[in-house]
Write a protein that holds these residues in place. Sequence first.
Motif, mmCIF file in Angstrom:
data_model
loop_
_atom_site.group_PDB
_atom_site.id
_atom_site.type_symbol
_atom_site.label_atom_id
_atom_site.label_comp_id
_atom_site.label_asym_id
_atom_site.label_seq_id
_atom_site.Cartn_x
_atom_site.Cartn_y
_atom_site.Cartn_z
ATOM 1 N N SER A 19 -3.844 2.156 -8.929
ATOM 2 C CA SER A 19 -3.890 3.417 -8.200
ATOM 3 C C SER A 19 -5.219 4.101 -8.483
ATOM 4 N N SER A 44 2.606 6.772 -7.546
ATOM 5 C CA SER A 44 2.058 5.924 -6.481
ATOM 6 C C SER A 44 2.172 4.448 -6.864
ATOM 7 N N VAL A 54 4.169 1.682 -4.579
ATOM 8 C CA VAL A 54 3.562 0.452 -4.079
ATOM 9 C C VAL A 54 4.251 -0.775 -4.664
ATOM 10 N N CYS A 78 -0.148 -3.454 -10.284
ATOM 11 C CA CYS A 78 -0.663 -2.592 -9.225
ATOM 12 C C CYS A 78 -1.772 -1.684 -9.755
ATOM 13 N N GLU A 80 0.829 -1.202 0.000
ATOM 14 C CA GLU A 80 0.000 0.000 0.000
ATOM 15 C C GLU A 80 0.866 1.255 0.000
ATOM 16 N N ALA A 81 0.430 2.248 -0.783
ATOM 17 C CA ALA A 81 1.129 3.529 -0.809
ATOM 18 C C ALA A 81 0.114 4.632 -1.065
ATOM 19 N N SER A 119 7.307 -1.323 -2.779
ATOM 20 C CA SER A 119 7.103 -1.818 -1.410
ATOM 21 C C SER A 119 7.192 -3.340 -1.326
ATOM 22 N N SER A 151 -2.363 0.098 -4.560
ATOM 23 C CA SER A 151 -2.262 -1.223 -3.938
ATOM 24 C C SER A 151 -1.714 -2.224 -4.943
#
Length: 134
Positions: free
Chosen positions: A110, A62, A66, A108, A32-33, A69, A97
């Motif tokens: 956003s 973003s 993520v 991912c 998550e970011a 991450s 996410s």
Amino acid sequence: MSELFDFGQKILAKQNFSTFLGAELTKFEPGEAELTLLIRDELKQQHGFVHGGVISYLADNSLGFVGGSVLTDVVTSEYKINYARPAIGQKLVARASVLASGKRQAVCQSKVFVIDGNEEKLVAVAQGTLNKVD
């Protein structure tokens, strides 16, 4: 704050374009970011909406955070964005996410929202693939 969040703050500070725009990392956890950006006149197009390129930047960055991450160091290999409505308000928020990830790649999503007073509206959705950098 977590070690990952502190690391993310350092990465964002090294991105000259991000600091120029005034982007802030507000959440950075595995999978998550969240990035935020205050809206100012310099970021608007001729109709008074936030320029699509600014929204696209926020979505892409973003996605990068993520993806990073879960894979550490990544670059965007592709992404697609759909604009839902004009962004009119005080602040943009991109929440990203991880949908799926492997050893070298993450897919991912956003969602970019505009905050206008106490109201939050979806303005764009992006999906992208991030690849691990060797």
